[in-house]
Design an enzyme around this catalytic site. Structure first.
Site, PDB file in Angstrom:
ATOM      1  N   CYS A 108       0.824  -1.217   0.000  1.00  0.00           N
ATOM      2  CA  CYS A 108       0.000   0.000   0.000  1.00  0.00           C
ATOM      3  C   CYS A 108       0.861   1.271   0.000  1.00  0.00           C
ATOM      4  CB  CYS A 108      -0.997  -0.025   1.153  1.00  0.00           C
ATOM      5  SG  CYS A 108      -2.329   1.187   0.917  1.00  0.00           S
ATOM      6  N   HIS A 211      -3.627  -5.446   0.093  1.00  0.00           N
ATOM      7  CA  HIS A 211      -3.221  -5.756   1.468  1.00  0.00           C
ATOM      8  C   HIS A 211      -3.169  -7.263   1.734  1.00  0.00           C
ATOM      9  CE1 HIS A 211      -3.183  -1.679   3.200  1.00  0.00           C
ATOM     10  NE2 HIS A 211      -4.109  -1.415   2.290  1.00  0.00           N
ATOM     11  N   GLU A 213      -1.632  -8.662   3.983  1.00  0.00           N
ATOM     12  CA  GLU A 213      -1.641  -8.906   5.436  1.00  0.00           C
ATOM     13  C   GLU A 213      -3.052  -9.126   5.967  1.00  0.00           C
ATOM     14  OE1 GLU A 213      -1.439  -6.018   4.103  1.00  0.00           O
ATOM     15  OE2 GLU A 213      -2.278  -4.427   5.364  1.00  0.00           O
TER      16      GLU A 213
END
Ligand code: MN
Length: 235
Positions: A108, A211, A213
Site C-alpha cells: 500500500c 493488502h 496482510e
C-alpha cells in the site's frame, strides 16, 4: 536452519503519538518462514546502519500518505495526514537496500513510496483526480476480493502466481500517477491503475497496492507473495 530476520516498518498513531502494528504483517511473514522484528521509528546514522545490517529484508508497511514534496508536489486539500518521521526512516533504509540489493516488499503506502523514491509521482486522491476509476476503498471485512487486477505477461508476479488475473482487496485513496523509470508495472486494476511494481535491476523489489496482510489466511496468492519475499530474505 535460521529463519531470516525481517525488519518491519512500524505504523504511527497520531492521536497516541505512538508506534503500533497490525498483527497480519507479522503473521503473514511468520507463516512464510520469516522472523519479523518491528523497527524503531527513531534511528539514524550508525544505529540505523547496525539495525539494517541485521535484517535479511525489509517490509514497508501501509500507513500515512507520502509527503508530496518528495515528488515535487504540494499537498492538496484531499491529501491525507503525513508522517515525516516515517518518510525519513524509510528513505534512509530504502537507499541502503536498493544499493545493496537487499530484498524489499512494499504494501500500500510501500508501493507509493518506492515509486516516489525512484522518481515517480502519485495521485493524491483517486476519487477526485480519477473520476472514472473503479472504487478502491472497500468497507470491512478486508479479507475478500474487491476488484480484479490483470497480471502483465512475462512479469515476475505472473510467473510467481501462474495466472493472468487475480481478485484483490483494496483500501487506498492514493495511487501511482507517473511510474518511476526503473520500475515495471506487474499488475493493473481494470481502470489501468498500477497495483504491483517490481524493479528488474534489483534481486527482489516487489510492492503491491493491496493488502496481503489482511488476506493471507484465505488467499493463496497473498501467501505466495510473502513466501517469495521470505525465500529471498533467506539467501
Ligand atoms: Mn485498488
Amino acid at each position: 536452519m535460521q529463519k531470516p530476520l525481517i525488519g518491519v516498518i512500524p505504523l504511527w498513531d497520531d492521536q497516541r503519538e505512538s508506534i503500533w502494528m497490525l498483527p497480519g504483517y507479522l503473521d503473514g511473514l511468520r507463516q512464510a518462514g520469516g522472523l519479523p522484528v518491528i523497527l524503531p521509528l527513531e534511528a539514524d546514522g550508525d544505529d540505523l546502519r547496525q539495525l539494517y545490517a541485521l535484517c535479511g529484508g525489509l517490509l514497508f508497511t501501509g500507513g500515512h500518505d507520502v509527503d508530496p514534496s518528495l515528488y515535487g508536489g504540494q499537498a492538496g486539500p484531499l491529501c491525507g495526514p503525513l508522517c515525516p518521521r516515517r518518510d525519513a526512516l524509510e528513505r534512509a533504509l530504502f537507499r541502503q537496500a536498493l544499493e545493496a540489493g537487499k530484498p524489499m516488499l512494499g504494501i500500500c503506502r510501500g508501493i507509493q513510496l518506492f515509486n516516489v523514491l525512484l522518481g515517480g509521482t502519485l495521485y493524491q486522491d483517486l476519487p477526485t483526480e480519477c473520476p472514472g476509476a473503479v472504487p478502491h476503498r472497500m468497507a470491512p471485512p478486508y479479507d475478500r476480493p474487491f476488484h480484479t487486477v490483470h497480471l502483465a505477461e512475462g512479469g515476475m508476479l505472473r510467473g510467481l502466481l501462474g495466472r493472468e488475473e487475480l481478485g484483490v482487496n483494496s483500501y487506498h485513496h492514493q495511487g501511482i500517477r507517473a511510474l518511476a523509470g526503473p520500475l515495471r508495472a506487474e499488475a493493473r486494476a481494470p481502470d489501468g491503475l498500477v497495483e504491483t511494481i517490481s524493479c528488474p535491476e534489483h534481486p527482489f523489489l516487489l510492492a503491491v497496492q493491496w493488502h496481503p496482510e489482511f488476506s493471507f489466511r484465505t488467499d493463496a496468492a497473498s501467501r505466495a507473495i510473502f513466501r517469495a519475499f521470505v525465500e529471498h530474505c533467506a539467501r
